[in-house]
Scaffold this motif. Structure first.
Motif, PDB file in Angstrom:
ATOM      1  N   LYS A 228       0.832  -1.205   0.000  1.00  0.00           N
ATOM      2  CA  LYS A 228       0.000   0.000   0.000  1.00  0.00           C
ATOM      3  C   LYS A 228       0.867   1.255   0.000  1.00  0.00           C
ATOM      4  O   LYS A 228       0.579   2.236  -0.718  1.00  0.00           O
ATOM      5  CB  LYS A 228      -0.922  -0.011   1.224  1.00  0.00           C
ATOM      6  N   ALA A 229       1.952   1.244   0.784  1.00  0.00           N
ATOM      7  CA  ALA A 229       2.857   2.394   0.827  1.00  0.00           C
ATOM      8  C   ALA A 229       3.509   2.623  -0.531  1.00  0.00           C
ATOM      9  O   ALA A 229       3.651   3.778  -0.983  1.00  0.00           O
ATOM     10  CB  ALA A 229       3.920   2.175   1.903  1.00  0.00           C
ATOM     11  N   ALA A 230       3.910   1.538  -1.195  1.00  0.00           N
ATOM     12  CA  ALA A 230       4.527   1.669  -2.522  1.00  0.00           C
ATOM     13  C   ALA A 230       3.533   2.277  -3.516  1.00  0.00           C
ATOM     14  O   ALA A 230       3.906   3.115  -4.351  1.00  0.00           O
ATOM     15  CB  ALA A 230       4.998   0.301  -3.008  1.00  0.00           C
ATOM     16  N   HIS A 231       2.270   1.873  -3.413  1.00  0.00           N
ATOM     17  CA  HIS A 231       1.238   2.411  -4.300  1.00  0.00           C
ATOM     18  C   HIS A 231       1.033   3.916  -4.065  1.00  0.00           C
ATOM     19  O   HIS A 231       0.934   4.699  -5.019  1.00  0.00           O
ATOM     20  CB  HIS A 231      -0.069   1.651  -4.055  1.00  0.00           C
ATOM     21  N   TRP A 239       8.496  10.090  -1.377  1.00  0.00           N
ATOM     22  CA  TRP A 239       9.213   8.863  -1.071  1.00  0.00           C
ATOM     23  C   TRP A 239       9.481   8.699   0.418  1.00  0.00           C
ATOM     24  O   TRP A 239      10.155   7.746   0.827  1.00  0.00           O
ATOM     25  CB  TRP A 239      10.515   8.826  -1.862  1.00  0.00           C
ATOM     26  N   SER A 240       8.957   9.605   1.225  1.00  0.00           N
ATOM     27  CA  SER A 240       9.072   9.444   2.677  1.00  0.00           C
ATOM     28  C   SER A 240       7.985   8.529   3.233  1.00  0.00           C
ATOM     29  O   SER A 240       8.093   8.045   4.361  1.00  0.00           O
ATOM     30  CB  SER A 240       8.984  10.811   3.377  1.00  0.00           C
ATOM     31  N   ILE A 241       6.949   8.315   2.440  1.00  0.00           N
ATOM     32  CA  ILE A 241       5.839   7.465   2.876  1.00  0.00           C
ATOM     33  C   ILE A 241       6.322   6.008   2.909  1.00  0.00           C
ATOM     34  O   ILE A 241       6.922   5.519   1.956  1.00  0.00           O
ATOM     35  CB  ILE A 241       4.637   7.625   1.930  1.00  0.00           C
ATOM     36  N   GLU A 244       5.560   0.512   8.463  1.00  0.00           N
ATOM     37  CA  GLU A 244       6.396   0.198   9.619  1.00  0.00           C
ATOM     38  C   GLU A 244       7.159  -1.117   9.402  1.00  0.00           C
ATOM     39  O   GLU A 244       8.316  -1.254   9.803  1.00  0.00           O
ATOM     40  CB  GLU A 244       5.520   0.086  10.875  1.00  0.00           C
ATOM     41  N   HIS A 245       6.507  -2.070   8.749  1.00  0.00           N
ATOM     42  CA  HIS A 245       7.118  -3.389   8.545  1.00  0.00           C
ATOM     43  C   HIS A 245       8.343  -3.312   7.638  1.00  0.00           C
ATOM     44  O   HIS A 245       9.221  -4.180   7.692  1.00  0.00           O
ATOM     45  CB  HIS A 245       6.082  -4.354   7.950  1.00  0.00           C
ATOM     46  N   ALA A 246       8.418  -2.272   6.804  1.00  0.00           N
ATOM     47  CA  ALA A 246       9.557  -2.128   5.891  1.00  0.00           C
ATOM     48  C   ALA A 246      10.840  -1.826   6.646  1.00  0.00           C
ATOM     49  O   ALA A 246      11.940  -2.003   6.103  1.00  0.00           O
ATOM     50  CB  ALA A 246       9.273  -1.032   4.867  1.00  0.00           C
TER      51      ALA A 246
END
Length: 485
Positions: A228-231, A239-241, A244-246
């Motif tokens: 979802k963050a990549a989307h 690109w700061s978005i 947490e799991h990343a």
């Protein structure tokens, strides 16, 4: 940063850039999927579990024929089944950390594919060494659904729907080896011979991989949030978005402690984990004992062929189905009582069906042993005993598993790892002696011995139902996690 540029300033409000779900109705959230889609995914992953457990026992009727063709003793051929089940004990060391680091989808696909490949390798093997080694690695990979599927079902369903879904999953764990015995027997008696007892589960396994690739989407919350963050980054260009799991880094020592060292410590220091796991190991091992004993008994007493002699196991499967209905009904009643404020949320409530199963289970074993030893008793009478045996088997196993998870919720991953390692290690020995026990002791006395062992374990359920909370309060591991329920 390159070109003599300094590092950029640290973002002050990092939390505002962390991606989260917008509640359970978020389209990215697996619980927000349509009910039909969730049922489709649940059916596919439960099928994967059925394939893995079916594969574990389908070779058992073929062991004697394979041993003859490969010029080894029958006991050596039986190792192919024992080592497959033993492979289940090593699975949590791989698939537990794999779920945390890669999500659910990839470990399940890799595990199902590896199981199919090694099963196929066993089928084409030219010597018994290759068969046995490949069967062990097929078990290691085949343990993937046993480790991953409960997590997928927990990701998909809420507390109200999760109970029935886990009950159906548990049904596949036991129905697989019981159904495999009869199917394997018919294959051995036919012109197909023993290699097709391995070709068949390999074909089923490759079909399972095809379904997973086609229909299974990621359900692990952390992994879904990364996507979802990549989307969002692609849409906004910010690109700061991130999720947490990343930011989770691989800590080998932490994973080793969580999935090997702590489970072993829990088996030594936690009476609840040790005794409940021993009870579950006996129940689980007895499944593989019945897979070998039923065909022997009905061949020896009633002169049936291998395939037909295993058909009475259908009564055990019927008992499993009845147990699923009973457990689901009991869970629904417990939820209603809890919602009305009259009940209790103590994990020990989970042990109520265990008490019922603990009483019914040995009755089924005694009934079977004292009606199946003579042809003067019609074969339908010992067959009917299987309904009680199957009912008691699942009524003990599934609530005990749920109890361990709820009682040690902060340490659930380690608790499950301890339980799987012990029960698979013990169950792996049952195929080696089950038939010899019934042949040497006699059907009635071998069955009586198993029934007496089942009776001797009844106090485990009664004791923890009454005093489980006291044991949990004294637990140093739970105290250290600050999570006494």
């Amino acid at each position: 940063m390159g070109n003599d540029r300094p590092f950029p300033k640290t973002i002050e409000d990092r939390e505002s850039y962390v991606v989260m779900f917008d509640g359970p109705n978020d389209p990215w959230h697996p619980m927000g999927w349509s009910f039909s889609k969730k049922c489709c995914v649940a059916t596919i992953v439960c099928y994967c579990t059925l394939v893995a457990t079916f594969d574990s026992a389908v070779f058992s009727p073929a062991a004697a024929q394979a041993s003859q063709d490969l010029s080894v003793g029958k006991e050596v051929g039986a190792l192919a089944t024992s080592l497959y089940v033993l492979g289940f004990a090593f699975g949590p060391l791989i698939w537990g950390p794999g779920c945390e680091l890669m999500g659910r989808r990839m470990p399940l696909i890799v595990g199902s594919f590896g199981c199919a490949v090694f099963t196929l390798a066993s089928a084409v093997a030219k010597d018994i060494q290759t068969v046995i080694i490949c069967r062990f690695f097929a078990g290691v990979f085949g343990s993937s659904p046993l480790c991953v599927v409960p997590g997928i079902l927990a990701d998909l369903f809420d507390d109200y729907q999760r109970g029935p879904s886990i009950a159906i999953y548990a049904l596949t764990v036991f129905a697989g080896p019981l159904a495999a015995s009869s199917i394997g027997g018919f294959i051995v008696d036919s012109y197909l011979r023993w290699r097709w007892t391995l070709y068949l589960p390999a074909i089923m396994g490759f079909f399972a991989v095809f379904l997973l690739l086609l229909f299974l989407e990621e359900t692990h919350a952390g992994t879904v949030l990364i996507a979802k963050a990549a989307h969002i980054r692609q849409e906004t260009g910010n690109w700061s978005i991130h999720a947490e799991h990343a930011r989770v880094e691989v800590d080998t020592h932490a994973l080793l402690r969580k999935y090997l060292l702590r489970p072993l410590r829990m088996l030594v220091t936690e009476p609840i984990v040790l005794l409940i796991s021993i009870y579950m190991s006996f129940i689980y091992g007895l499944t593989y004992c019945l897979v070998g004993a039923y065909p022997y008994v009905f061949q020896h007493t009633y002169g049936m062929n291998k395939g037909t002699a295993a058909l009475p196991l259908i009564a055990v499967i019927l008992g499993l189905c009845l147990a699923v209905c009973f457990i689901i009904w009991q869970q629904l009643q417990s939820q209603k009582t809890s919602q009305s404020g009259k009940g209790t949320s103590e994990p020990e409530v989970r042990l109520l069906p265990v008490i019922v199963g603990a009483i019914v289970f040995p009755i089924g074993l005694f009934w079977f042993s004292w009606t199946a030893f003579t042809p003067s008793v019609h074969w339908m009478l010992p067959t009917a005993s299987g309904v009680l045996t199957g009912f008691g088997l699942l009524c003990i196993f599934m609530p005990c598993f749920n109890y361990l998870i709820e009682a040690y919720l902060p340490l659930a991953a380690s608790t499950v790892a301890a339980n799987v390692m012990l029960r698979s290690g013990i169950a792996g020995g049952f195929p080696l002696f089950s038939v010899h026990m019934f042949a040497n002791l006699g059907i009635q006395w071998a069955g009586t011995l198993l029934g007496c062992l089942a009776v001797a374990m009844i106090p485990i359920a009664l004791g923890f139902r009454a005093y489980g909370a006291k044991f949990r309060r004294r637990s140093k591991l739970l105290s250290g996690s600050k999570a006494i329920v």
